[in-house]
Design a protein around this motif. Sequence first.
Motif, PDB file in Angstrom:
ATOM      1  N   ASP A 249     -16.711 -76.562  41.858  1.00 40.04           N
ATOM      2  CA  ASP A 249     -15.475 -75.808  41.581  1.00 40.04           C
ATOM      3  C   ASP A 249     -14.406 -76.084  42.637  1.00 40.04           C
ATOM      4  O   ASP A 249     -13.220 -76.217  42.313  1.00 40.04           O
ATOM      5  CB  ASP A 249     -15.759 -74.301  41.419  1.00 40.04           C
ATOM      6  N   ARG A 265     -13.270 -76.017  32.997  1.00 37.60           N
ATOM      7  CA  ARG A 265     -14.698 -76.160  32.774  1.00 37.60           C
ATOM      8  C   ARG A 265     -15.031 -77.626  32.462  1.00 37.60           C
ATOM      9  O   ARG A 265     -15.979 -78.194  32.988  1.00 37.60           O
ATOM     10  CB  ARG A 265     -15.130 -75.238  31.622  1.00 37.60           C
ATOM     11  N   ARG A 269     -17.440 -80.350  34.457  1.00 39.62           N
ATOM     12  CA  ARG A 269     -18.513 -81.178  33.873  1.00 39.62           C
ATOM     13  C   ARG A 269     -18.282 -82.647  34.215  1.00 39.62           C
ATOM     14  O   ARG A 269     -19.229 -83.401  34.439  1.00 39.62           O
ATOM     15  CB  ARG A 269     -18.576 -81.025  32.349  1.00 39.62           C
TER      16      ARG A 269
END
Length: 301
Positions: A249, A265, A269
Motif C-alpha cells: 500500500d 486495489r 495487485r
Amino acid sequence: MAVEIPFRRDFAFEYGRLEPVAPGIRRIVANNPGPFTFRGTGTYVIGEGKVAVIDPGPELVEHVDALLGALRGETITHILVTHTHRDHSPAAAAVKAATGAPTYGFGPHAGGRRGETAVEEGGDWDFTPDIVTRDGDEIVGSGWRFEAVHTPGHTSNHLCFALPDNAILFSGDHVMGWSTSVIAPPDGDMAAYMASLEKLLHRDDGVYWPTHGPAITDPKAHVRAFIAHRREREAGIIACLEAGVGRVDAMVERLYVGLNPNLHRAAGRSVLAHLIDLIGREVVKTDGTATIDATYRLADR
Ligand SMILES: [Zn+2]
C-alpha cells in the motif's frame, strides 16, 4: 524520464449496433462501460454468411439479443473466447444455446483451481471450452483462418487470435490501446505477461484489435512502450525497497501519484505481481507467502 505510452482512446461506435470496422470484420459494443472495460466489451464478428464471434461478452441479455438479431440470416459457426473474465466469456453460453456453435478457448478460469485465497471476483468460473485451443492451433471457417496465440499474463488462459492472411491480431486484454492490462495475482502473472509481450514482437501482425477500445495500428511501438513501462515500474518498486518502503500500500502511494481511488486495489495487485516476479528472480524476499499484506525487502540486504 517517464515512459510515454501512445494510448489510443478515439473510439466511435453506437451501443447495440453491429458495425463494420474493417473488411470482413464487424464489431458490436456491449453497454458495460467501466474502469476496466473502457466503453464496454467489443464483440467481433469475422466473415460473412458463416461467421465466427470473438468474445461474446458479459451476461447482458440486451447485448446477446442485439448480436443475434444483427446476424439474422447468417450462421454463427465458431465462438472464440480470449479469456475467462466476466466481461468476455459469460455470453458464450447464450450464444451457443441459440446457435449450437462450439466454443473455443484455452481452458477453464485459472485452470479450474478455485483456491482458498484465489478468490477473484472478475473470473468466469462457469466457462469450459468445447474445443480446447492451444498455442499455434488453427481454426478454419468459411473464408477465414485463425491461428491461436497463447499469451498468458493477464490471465493464465489468455489467447490472442491472429488472422495470419490479413496480418491482424485480436489481442483481447493482452494489449489494449486505451490502457495497460491488469496483472492481478494469483492468476495474473507478471513474468508470463512480459514473455507474452516479447512473443508478439517476434510476429508480423500489422494491426491489433483489442476487445476494449480502438484498433492499434502501430502495434510493435505500443508493445515496446508497455515493456518499457513495466520495467520502469519495476525500477520504482526496487527504489521503494532501497528506501525501506516494503509494504504494497505504501508503494502504491509513492508510485501512483494522482491515481483514481477506484483503481488503488488494482494498482496494489499489479505491484504484488511485480514483487512475485522479483522474488522468482531472487531480487526480492519476504517472510512466508507473498501476499498483498506482506512486507518485502531486497534479497541482498
Ligand atoms: Zn480481462
